[in-house]
Design a protein around this motif. Sequence first.
Motif: not given
Lengths: 452, 451
Positions: B407-410, B418, B402-403, B340-341, A173, A120, A436, A32, A167-170, B329, B332
Amino acid sequence: MWLELVDNLIIIASLLTPLALLTLGATMLLTRYRSEKLVHVLLSSTFLGSLILVLGAGFGLFMSGESSRLIDLGPLIQLGSYHLELVLLVDPLSIIMLTLNFILCGVVGYFSSKYLHRDEGYYRFFMMMLFLATGVELAVIAAGFDVMFIGWELLGISSALLVAFFYRRQAPTQNAFWTYGIYRLTDIGLLSAIIALHHATDDVLMSNLGLLGSSSLVVGALFIFGAMGKGGLFPFTGWLPRAMEGPTSSSAIFYGALSVHMSPFLLLRLSPLIEAHKELQIAIAALGVLTLLHASMVGRVQTDAKSTMAYASAAQIGIMWVWVALGWYELTIIHMVGHAIARSWQILRAPSFIQERRILERMQGARVNHDRHVERFMPAKLERFLYHIALQRWFTDDFLLVVVHTLKKGVLWINSADTQLFQALTGSDKPATSTEEESSVEIQAKKSTSKA
Amino acid sequence: MNVLVPAILAALVPLVFIVIVSKISSRYLRAAGVLGAALSFGLALVTVLLQGHGESISTLGPFVFHFDAVAASLSLPMTLAIAVIMLATPQKQLTTHMVNHAMGLLSAGLFAILADNPVTLITAEIISALWAASLIREGYQGRALRLFMGISIVAYLASIVVLGHMNILVQPFSQIEYTLAQEMYIVTGLLGLAVMNRLGVFPWSIWMAGTFEHSRGAQTLLAMVPMAGVAPAIYLVEPMLEALNPHMLHTLVPVLLGAAVTSAALGLVQNNLSRSFAFLLSSVEALILAGALDSSPMGVTGSEILWASTLLGATGFGLTVVVSMARVNDCKFSAFGGLAAHTPALALFFLILGAAMTGIPGTTGFVGAELILNGSVSHGIFPLILIVTVLCVQGLSVMRLFFTIFYGTPVKAAHGMELMTRERVAFFGTVIILILGGLLPSIIPLISATA
């Protein structure tokens, strides 16, 4: 003596970047511990060290009087008659490209260490940068197309990951996926060409291109298709402005400098094949001119600096393709190097452009006029029509999307049949997703009960 | 000295551990599982080191065993795959039942690659299918496993009967003389069905996608990873078809490649992680099978290397999938985003292992895929372009996963997202082995033996 020196320097130079990549990768995966200073020192020393070694190798080659040098590191795979040799090619082109690689990576790396300070994604960015440097290094120095393909792939993956850096925005990606999709599509051509070459000549060394028999035209066409993706040639130009979603420094090094120029570089390596076929020369010239027209026209109507520069890059790549088709290889190399340096500088400066323009206007005391374009002399109707076409980017992305959606429809039908058959065979009356959903609702309910 | 002694011991050790695991407290399950797989790995390694220094054929009644370069290349990744599963399986999913079945599948898998005559091979395959069928006891997923493994078992049993009638059941593979008998068509069909069904090649991928979607657990992964299924294709189906009608092989290879393309495309349009992974694996397994049925020696060797690589690559990648699903859990896509965050190391392992499973350059999978590609050229340009398309679509599918996941909004952060140390060790070890095999392919016994 000089040639031995060249061999040793190139081998050490080609190991430095992968070693730095492994060191940074292992540190990120296993510990880390994070230190910007460590990354900065690691990268600076790697790029500077590699640059000195490559320049030394170039000097050694010049002093030896040889025009090129093959360094055979032995077979990577040997299986009966099949062998995949690890051979490095040191010639003026590879020395120039390696020098460009390390100088630009060093400069952009230094710029980014300030630009991305405390971001980050700082470590991620430099990891990808080392991937890029390794990929370019492998692709440039390989004497065989299969080793070159390994570098080509590393370049593609790092490129896609950097487009999706935020990556937080669509949108980044999605654009990264589009970019990677175009790369993979054109890779079909490149990989098929390499395997066909292997089959025809028992080897994939670039020097064996002249040994191709009747299949050389097909192999050449496949190679050209493979080169179209990375260079953003028509009709695949659309990914280039999309790729500008990444950080400015990655856009500079990938789409201004190194990545896009791998396309004319591949054509230069294919020159014996291209010279042997008029059809290939015509195809390359036609694609180059088409890209030039498309990118110039579409680039004119863009409303942001980075997209304009992306199309400008594509237009220049188009011109380089024409030079290759005409057999003007030296001019292509000069154009590549000049464009790489100028464009990466321009992209790095992009965030300051608006401010600089204002300063310029203040000094001039008037607005900077950009209205004197050739289209002003056209009839209004034609101008409007061309403007509409340019705004829609010649409908190239729409066309590709229609093809993708048509294929997707068929696959979704198979998927639906598959799910229904599973339900019929196992007696399941509900699709798994709803099961699910229910279970997650149950978990939520349990959690709230336990909290209460 | 017979080098098969440690090899057979390596296959028997997991059976001993089944007894041990049944007796111990659930606290020591993971340790016992890892120990069992590690002991088996050690013995397999001893066999590999001793190879060439003594007798390598052994007979126990009708069962004949042989240790060659194929067994050497496969036994190590097979035992390592189980060790990795034991290390990285989420705590809640690790039960006595699961560890027992992991040991059982490992033992059957090792016996299958050591087999040197049809009866030994098919018996090991039947036992492996039985272990897989009883992996999950309840629900649709259990029913699916029993149904589809049952099909393979019935087909294998029927082929034993026909092979017995042809008097080649107990003959070593190298001594079998294939005649143009009517029964041979029947055996080929039966074995082909059993193999494709066991491996989950499209359209039999239905059980893999359905089961993994419903269970989402590491135990389903045990049934999906190709511990068994490929060997009958290499040792029985391919030579039989070659003797019967080589043109059938030329037709079958493009059909299998078409199945691989379809599976890869199906993986690309899913909206849930487990189904995507299942179709991706199905596509890789179709590619292995296509290589196995390639009449060229290069294609067959490529298939064996890809098989060895998939054993480890699919296990590693599958576990990153399982671990990701365990963290939210759900399976989908809508439940994922921006992982990733929270867990950057998992993101990196996911990408590397996914790329390794789909044969990205620099990994062992690439060596296998490259050889299959070169072998396929003998069938013409069409199979070549199909294989290249499969590889490209698979790569695209991994990148899409992977994306979508990382990736995307956490998603809302939760504690313990972790990676744990044992998971890090398992994934890092897998990555190192796959990269070492890719950068130095000469360490793979199959390559060094034929160099």
